[in-house]
Design a protein around this motif. Structure first.
Motif, PDB file in Angstrom:
ATOM      1  N   UNK A 297       0.854  -1.188   0.000  1.00  0.00           N
ATOM      2  CA  UNK A 297       0.000   0.000   0.000  1.00  0.00           C
ATOM      3  C   UNK A 297       0.896   1.246   0.000  1.00  0.00           C
TER       4      UNK A 297
ATOM      5  N   UNK B 233      -4.447 -10.782  -6.919  1.00  0.00           N
ATOM      6  CA  UNK B 233      -4.271 -12.233  -6.831  1.00  0.00           C
ATOM      7  C   UNK B 233      -4.248 -12.939  -8.179  1.00  0.00           C
TER       8      UNK B 233
ATOM      9  N   UNK C 143       3.722  -3.873   5.775  1.00  0.00           N
ATOM     10  CA  UNK C 143       2.546  -3.269   6.389  1.00  0.00           C
ATOM     11  C   UNK C 143       2.897  -2.032   7.203  1.00  0.00           C
TER      12      UNK C 143
ATOM     13  N   UNK D 299      -5.612  -6.949  -1.377  1.00  0.00           N
ATOM     14  CA  UNK D 299      -5.880  -7.315   0.017  1.00  0.00           C
ATOM     15  C   UNK D 299      -5.676  -8.810   0.252  1.00  0.00           C
ATOM     16  N   UNK D 300      -6.145  -9.622  -0.678  1.00  0.00           N
ATOM     17  CA  UNK D 300      -5.965 -11.080  -0.588  1.00  0.00           C
ATOM     18  C   UNK D 300      -4.479 -11.431  -0.621  1.00  0.00           C
TER      19      UNK D 300
ATOM     20  N   UNK E 241      -1.993  -9.594   0.310  1.00  0.00           N
ATOM     21  CA  UNK E 241      -1.409  -9.170   1.596  1.00  0.00           C
ATOM     22  C   UNK E 241      -1.773 -10.170   2.696  1.00  0.00           C
ATOM     23  N   UNK E 242      -3.057 -10.555   2.736  1.00  0.00           N
ATOM     24  CA  UNK E 242      -3.522 -11.485   3.786  1.00  0.00           C
ATOM     25  C   UNK E 242      -2.815 -12.840   3.686  1.00  0.00           C
ATOM     26  N   UNK E 243      -2.451 -13.236   2.470  1.00  0.00           N
ATOM     27  CA  UNK E 243      -1.859 -14.562   2.247  1.00  0.00           C
ATOM     28  C   UNK E 243      -0.361 -14.502   1.932  1.00  0.00           C
ATOM     29  N   UNK E 244       0.271 -13.365   2.237  1.00  0.00           N
ATOM     30  CA  UNK E 244       1.706 -13.213   1.952  1.00  0.00           C
ATOM     31  C   UNK E 244       2.532 -14.267   2.686  1.00  0.00           C
ATOM     32  N   UNK E 245       3.683 -14.615   2.114  1.00  0.00           N
ATOM     33  CA  UNK E 245       4.583 -15.589   2.755  1.00  0.00           C
ATOM     34  C   UNK E 245       5.318 -14.952   3.936  1.00  0.00           C
ATOM     35  N   UNK E 246       5.509 -13.635   3.867  1.00  0.00           N
ATOM     36  CA  UNK E 246       6.148 -12.893   4.955  1.00  0.00           C
ATOM     37  C   UNK E 246       5.493 -11.515   5.058  1.00  0.00           C
ATOM     38  N   UNK E 247       5.415 -11.012   6.279  1.00  0.00           N
ATOM     39  CA  UNK E 247       4.930  -9.646   6.480  1.00  0.00           C
ATOM     40  C   UNK E 247       5.910  -8.913   7.376  1.00  0.00           C
TER      41      UNK E 247
ATOM     42  N   UNK F 251      -1.398 -11.559  11.936  1.00  0.00           N
ATOM     43  CA  UNK F 251      -0.865 -12.200  10.734  1.00  0.00           C
ATOM     44  C   UNK F 251       0.059 -13.364  11.077  1.00  0.00           C
TER      45      UNK F 251
ATOM     46  N   UNK G  60      -9.616  -9.495   3.195  1.00  0.00           N
ATOM     47  CA  UNK G  60      -8.278  -9.065   2.774  1.00  0.00           C
ATOM     48  C   UNK G  60      -8.123  -7.554   2.865  1.00  0.00           C
ATOM     49  N   UNK G  61      -9.143  -6.821   2.449  1.00  0.00           N
ATOM     50  CA  UNK G  61      -9.129  -5.353   2.541  1.00  0.00           C
ATOM     51  C   UNK G  61      -9.039  -4.920   4.002  1.00  0.00           C
TER      52      UNK G  61
END
Lengths: 168, 168
Positions: A1, A80, A100, A138-139, A141-147, B100, B138-139
């Motif tokens: 973002x 996605x 994030x 958003x999807x 980001x929610x399912x990222x491998x790392x944050x 997360x 996700x959003x």
């Protein structure tokens, strides 16, 4: 973002020998190849018309052709569906990193940075966020491998980014 | 997302004197009130039919009526449309916290936990993720006011959760 610190992450990666493929550059290259005369706004229009003409993932496919080495950052993923195209080709070699920061922090950063595209108001900022999320980011980001949470200092973030890149 | 550590966050919050309103309980209460005889599956069906009959945000509205004190956790938000209803009523008193963990970590946790609803395969797990994200979760995650990364030990997570709740 916008304002989360993605560009700083790319900077750290570059210092560690990563190369960067920007999907926006891929579009601009095609604009040039077709000898179209366009300002930045119509580049977006061209990107869109190519999606309509071929299919939604056309820019992901064209970007894939640019990736020749292992340590490459792909910048500019919109959602996605594009991710699926990269995933299909790259499999587990593909690692998704989300950076994030809270909306409040991102807004303050964008205003402080005062670039030409800085938001004029919080409403304008929220509208841009909405647009960014339109294609399913958003999807992703929610399912990222790392944050990486980037709410602290620049130095703190650089340390986190460096550590993550070391671990990959 | 399933396996991220949301329940542990709620546990920490409860220890700190927060109360919890679960949207799922609100639905179950209505099932009881209407004297309907239903197993868990048809509770979902009832929730859906009420959404069709009234409007999508009906359960958010009914949940709002349950919130009487300041320090309350709302559990069970499905997406951005429900969030809007809470936001409109609660304004800046509402704080969105995302917990997360990477898909790999979440999958391993769910398998290790071995509850009745544990995923039978990674494909099944990914399908459940998809369903969870269907209504715009996700959003909500991408635009959360706070994000806690829960990739380490339980103790580490509890410290992070405690610190965040102290700061609110």
């Amino acid at each position: 973002m916008p304002g989360s610190g993605k560009e700083e992450f790319i900077r750290v990666a570059k210092e560690k020998g990563y190369s960067v493929v920007r999907m926006g550059d891929v579009v601009r290259e095609w604009v040039k190849k077709k000898e179209l005369d366009m300002d930045d706004g119509s580049v977006g229009g061209f990107a869109h018309s190519e999606r309509e003409k071929h299919h939604y993932g056309i820019w992901a496919e064209r970007t894939l052709k640019k990736i020749q080495v292992q340590k490459t950052i792909i910048d500019g993923l919109r959602g996605d569906e594009e991710l699926e195209i990269f995933r299909k080709k790259l499999g587990h070699d593909l690692v998704v990193v989300a950076v994030y920061a809270s909306p409040k922090t991102r807004y303050n950063r964008l205003v402080a940075r005062a670039r030409q595209d800085a938001p004029g108001s919080y409403t304008e900022f929220k509208e841009r966020d909405r647009r960014e999320l339109r294609w399913g980011l958003g999807e992703v980001i929610a399912l990222a491998d790392h944050t990486i949470v980037n709410e602290g200092s620049l130095e703190e973030f650089r340390v986190k980014a460096d550590r993550l890149l070391e671990d990959l």
